[in-house]
Design an enzyme around this catalytic site. Structure first.
Site, PDB file in Angstrom:
ATOM      1  CG  HIS A  95      -1.860  -1.024   1.412  1.00 21.46           C
ATOM      2  ND1 HIS A  95      -1.765  -1.999   2.381  1.00 21.46           N
ATOM      3  CD2 HIS A  95      -2.988  -1.303   0.719  1.00 21.46           C
ATOM      4  CE1 HIS A  95      -2.793  -2.811   2.291  1.00 21.46           C
ATOM      5  NE2 HIS A  95      -3.553  -2.434   1.285  1.00 21.46           N
ATOM      6  CD  GLN A 119      -9.150  -4.615  -6.278  1.00 25.67           C
ATOM      7  OE1 GLN A 119      -9.932  -5.156  -5.521  1.00 25.67           O
ATOM      8  NE2 GLN A 119      -8.104  -3.930  -5.844  1.00 25.67           N
TER       9      GLN A 119
HETATM   10  O1  PAF Z   1      -7.839  -3.835  -3.040  1.00 24.95           O
HETATM   11  C1  PAF Z   1      -8.528  -3.463  -2.056  1.00 24.95           C
HETATM   12  O2  PAF Z   1      -8.007  -3.199  -0.978  1.00 24.95           O
HETATM   13  C2  PAF Z   1     -10.027  -3.367  -2.207  1.00 24.95           C
HETATM   14  O3  PAF Z   1     -10.534  -4.352  -3.043  1.00 24.95           O
HETATM   15  C3  PAF Z   1     -10.497  -1.974  -2.660  1.00 24.95           C
HETATM   16  C4  PAF Z   1      -9.980  -1.617  -4.054  1.00 24.95           C
HETATM   17  C5  PAF Z   1     -10.025  -0.932  -1.659  1.00 24.95           C
HETATM   18  C6  PAF Z   1     -12.035  -1.930  -2.708  1.00 24.95           C
HETATM   19  O4  PAF Z   1     -12.591  -2.221  -1.476  1.00 24.95           O
END
Ligand code: PAF
Length: 278
Positions: free
Chosen positions: A19, A135
Site C-alpha cells: 500500500h 481487480q
Molecule cells: O484492493 C482493495 O483493498 C479493495 O478491493 C479496494 C480496491 C479498496 C475496494 O474495497
C-alpha cells in the site's frame, strides 16, 4: 485541504509496504493525496473473512500521516451503504473467470465501492496494485465504460525478499505456513522460466506451476490459470499473446493469490501502463 491535481489510494486498511508504495508513487505524482480505509462488506462472501479481516486504524493513520497524505476517508459501513441502499455496479465478461469464478459477487462489491469512492473523491489519478490483477482489469473496464474522469494507474506487486507478494492476509500465516507460502511465487517463477525457454503452451506452463505447488504439503491449490493478459480469457492452446499467469492457494485457512505477466518484462510500471492501453 486538497488543491491542484488529486491522487487517490483506496485501501481496506491493515496497511503494508505494498500500500505504501502506491501512496509514495501517488504522493510524487500529484499536488494532493487522498487515501481511503474501508473494509467493504459487499466484496466478502458469506463464508469469507470479513469479521476477522485485520483492522488497525491508529497504525494506518500514523503511516499515512508520515507519508504526507492530505486527507484520509474512513467511513463506517452505514455511510457507504445507508438503509435503503440498492444500487450496484456489475462489470460483465472480465469478472467471469479466475477470482470471479471462485468468489461469486466479489467484483460486484469491488466495482460498486470503487465507483462510489471515485465519485466521492473526484481524483485525477487512482492507484492500484497489480497483486490484484483481475481487480485492476475490472476497475479499468468500469472507469472506461462509465466515463469516470480518472486515470487508473497500476503499480507493480511488492514482494518480500523471498518472493511472497505482500498482502494484508499474510498476517494470518503461522511461521511454518509463511515459509510454505513462498510456493506461490516460486510456481510463477517456474512458469516464467519455462516461458523464457520458449514454452508457449499454457497447459505446460500451468502444469509447471502445479508441480511446484504440489511439492509443498501445506499448500492446497484452488486454481492455476493461464489467461490472455488483455481480456483475462483463459487459454489452453499455444499462443504468442501476452499472458497472465495467476493462482489462488490455501495455506492453512488463509487464501492467498498471486500472478505474473508473461513475458516477465511486463511486470513494471511501464509494462503495466502499456497493457492498460491495449
Ligand atoms: O484492493 C482493495 O483493498 C479493495 O478491493 C479496494 C480496491 C479498496 C475496494 O474495497
Amino acid at each position: 485541504m486538497l488543491r491542484g491535481s488529486v491522487g487517490l489510494v483506496t485501501t481496506m486498511g491493515a496497511l503494508h509496504a505494498g500500500h505504501m508504495a502506491l501512496v509514495e508513487t501517488a504522493r510524487a505524482e500529484n499536488d494532493s493525496l487522498m487515501a481511503t480505509i474501508f473494509v467493504n462488506p459487499t466484496q466478502f462472501g458469506p463464508n469469507e473473512d470479513l469479521a476477522a479481516y485485520p483492522r488497525d486504524l491508529p497504525h494506518d493513520l500514523g503511516l499515512l500521516e508520515v507519508a504526507g497524505v492530505d486527507l484520509v476517508f474512513t467511513p463506517s459501513p452505514d455511510v457507504i451503504y445507508p438503509a435503503g441502499y440498492q444500487t450496484y455496479v456489475t462489470v460483465e465478461q472480465v469478472t467471469q473467470g479466475l477470482e470471479g469464478a471462485h468468489r461469486p459477487g466479489h467484483f460486484r462489491g469491488v466495482a460498486t465501492v470503487v465507483a462510489k469512492l471515485f465519485n466521492l473523491a473526484q481524483a485525477n489519478r487512482a492507484y492500484f496494485g497489480q497483486k490484484d490483477a483481475q481487480q485492476v482489469a475490472v476497475i479499468r473496464r468500469m472507469a472506461q465504460d462509465l466515463n469516470f474522469p480518472v486515470d487508473v494507474i497500476v503499480c507493480p506487486t511488492v514482494r518480500e525478499a523471498d518472493g511472497l507478494a505482500l498482502s494484508s492476509r499474510n498476517v494470518y500465516l503461522t511461521p511454518e505456513q509463511r515459509k510454505a507460502a513462498t510456493a506461490l511465487s516460486q510456481s510463477l517463477l517456474a512458469a516464467a522460466h519455462a516461458y523464457e525457454q520458449g514454452g508457449r503452451d499454457p497447459q505446460v506452463l500451468t502444469r509447471t506451476m502445479r508441480e511446484v505447488l504440489d511439492a509443498e504439503p501445506l499448500a492446497e491449490t484452488e486454481y492455476v490459470s493461464a489467461a490472455l493478459a488483455a481480456t483475462l480469457e483463459e487459454v489452453t492452446t499455444a499462443t504468442d499473446e501476452l499472458l497472465l499467469m495467476s493462482l489462488a492457494v490455501r495455506v492453512g485457512r488463509t487464501r492467498l493469490i498471486d500472478n505474473l505477466l508473461l513475458p516477465a518484462s511486463l511486470n513494471t510500471r511501464e509494462g503495466l501502463a502499456a497493457l492498460g492501453a491495449i
